[in-house]
Scaffold this motif. Sequence first.
Motif, PDB file in Angstrom:
ATOM      1  N   VAL A 295     -41.900 -64.894 -33.897  1.00  0.00           N
ATOM      2  CA  VAL A 295     -40.823 -63.932 -34.161  1.00  0.00           C
ATOM      3  C   VAL A 295     -40.869 -62.847 -33.083  1.00  0.00           C
ATOM      4  N   ALA A 296     -39.740 -62.637 -32.435  1.00  0.00           N
ATOM      5  CA  ALA A 296     -39.678 -61.659 -31.347  1.00  0.00           C
ATOM      6  C   ALA A 296     -39.439 -60.275 -31.945  1.00  0.00           C
ATOM      7  N   ASN A 297     -40.511 -59.619 -32.348  1.00  0.00           N
ATOM      8  CA  ASN A 297     -40.395 -58.316 -33.007  1.00  0.00           C
ATOM      9  C   ASN A 297     -40.886 -57.169 -32.140  1.00  0.00           C
ATOM     10  N   ARG A 298     -40.951 -57.386 -30.835  1.00  0.00           N
ATOM     11  CA  ARG A 298     -41.358 -56.323 -29.916  1.00  0.00           C
ATOM     12  C   ARG A 298     -40.863 -56.650 -28.522  1.00  0.00           C
ATOM     13  N   MET A 299     -40.746 -55.613 -27.707  1.00  0.00           N
ATOM     14  CA  MET A 299     -40.398 -55.830 -26.302  1.00  0.00           C
ATOM     15  C   MET A 299     -41.527 -55.290 -25.442  1.00  0.00           C
ATOM     16  N   TYR A 300     -41.546 -55.724 -24.201  1.00  0.00           N
ATOM     17  CA  TYR A 300     -42.667 -55.411 -23.311  1.00  0.00           C
ATOM     18  C   TYR A 300     -42.151 -54.830 -21.994  1.00  0.00           C
ATOM     19  N   PHE A 301     -42.883 -53.832 -21.497  1.00  0.00           N
ATOM     20  CA  PHE A 301     -42.685 -53.294 -20.154  1.00  0.00           C
ATOM     21  C   PHE A 301     -43.936 -53.637 -19.343  1.00  0.00           C
TER      22      PHE A 301
END
Length: 420
Positions: A295-301
């Motif tokens: 589940v894509a529940n976060r984004m990343y830098f």
Amino acid sequence: MLKRTLYDLLEDTGNRRVGAKVIRRSLLLLILVNVVSAVVETLPQFERHPMDLFMLFQLMSGTIFLGEYLLRLYIADLHPPLRRYGPLGARLRYALQPDSIVDLIGALPLILVLVLPNSAVTVVVIFRLLRFLKLARYSPALRSLLSAIASERHALMGSTVIICGVVLMAATLLYLVEHDDQPEKLASIPAAIWWAVATVTTVGYGDVVPVSATGKFIGGIVMLLGYGLIALPVGIVASAFAREIHSRDFVVTWSMVARVPLFEDLKAAEIAEIAKLLRAQRVRAGTVISAKGDVANRMYFISDGEVEIELPHEKIYLGEGKFFGEMALLHQRPRTATIRAFHDCELLVLDADALNALMSAKTELASRILAEVEERMAALAKQRGDLVEEELAQAESREDLSDEQPELFEDQKKGEKAPE
């Protein structure tokens, strides 16, 4: 264009990251080897033997540093703050900047060796050792320390005045009390200043020691004062340095968030609120950051390193300053690709729960973000998981990345200038 290529390589604008990194590391190594070489050459065993190898190395190093200085002057008019002055004016102003002066000092030994007599070798050695200052250009921490000192220069000057006042007072008191007992060692106040400096710095060389009870009492008080006086400038610099590092990290984090298309139309205060939600995560090379189906529940830098995205028929590589997962952040759908660290990575992670909590507390912010999501979803007919079509179109293969850094994604270009 050759001039623009040189600018990208020497100033590390990000357009040619691999080449710029190679040049930067090579120059760092050359600077360190030069400093070590200048120290080693003064050993007696090297003074008695021919130093053809050392001389050849110094000529080669001097040529490289001189070439670097001339090339930096050549591209000076491409610097955004200097462009308005024209080619000549930009180069003159660049030549007067501290970094340029340090580069000139690094190139001077080659010129001095050719024009000065052998008896002036000490001058050449000093200039060669000053090449150590060039490290400031390549060390963010050292630049932050210099900035901290510059920002607190008034406080440091004030503490220096206080220390000098205490030294002068201690020297005067000891001279008045001990002059008759030690006329040779304390013949004058300037002579007593040596004792005061050694005592305030708590070094105490022992060549001048109070012999009377009153002199010993004064010496004890000065020793105790010395601990506080020396700690004063140290504390000022330490707090300023910590503040400078925190400010730099915040600016970098803020700029990374501001480049995300989902957040780019937000106000500065709202972007700052989102930046506060980021948490750091360090990932070793080869580690799976998120697997296909998760589940894509976060984004990343990506603050440092590089990640690899495995798609059915290709692999995408994203480097420093890039981001992924912003569209999936709110929709929280399964990922359609496996993402792993290609090199050791330092990531900044934004959790959906944290962002949703912020949006619940700030309804205006929530409406702005949701409106942007709807607009982007309507505009993008095709998507692959949480990577939009424009991002995939702009990402380059690993082979292309070895020559040049990928261009900024189209979504990231929206409302943002490309690097100079």
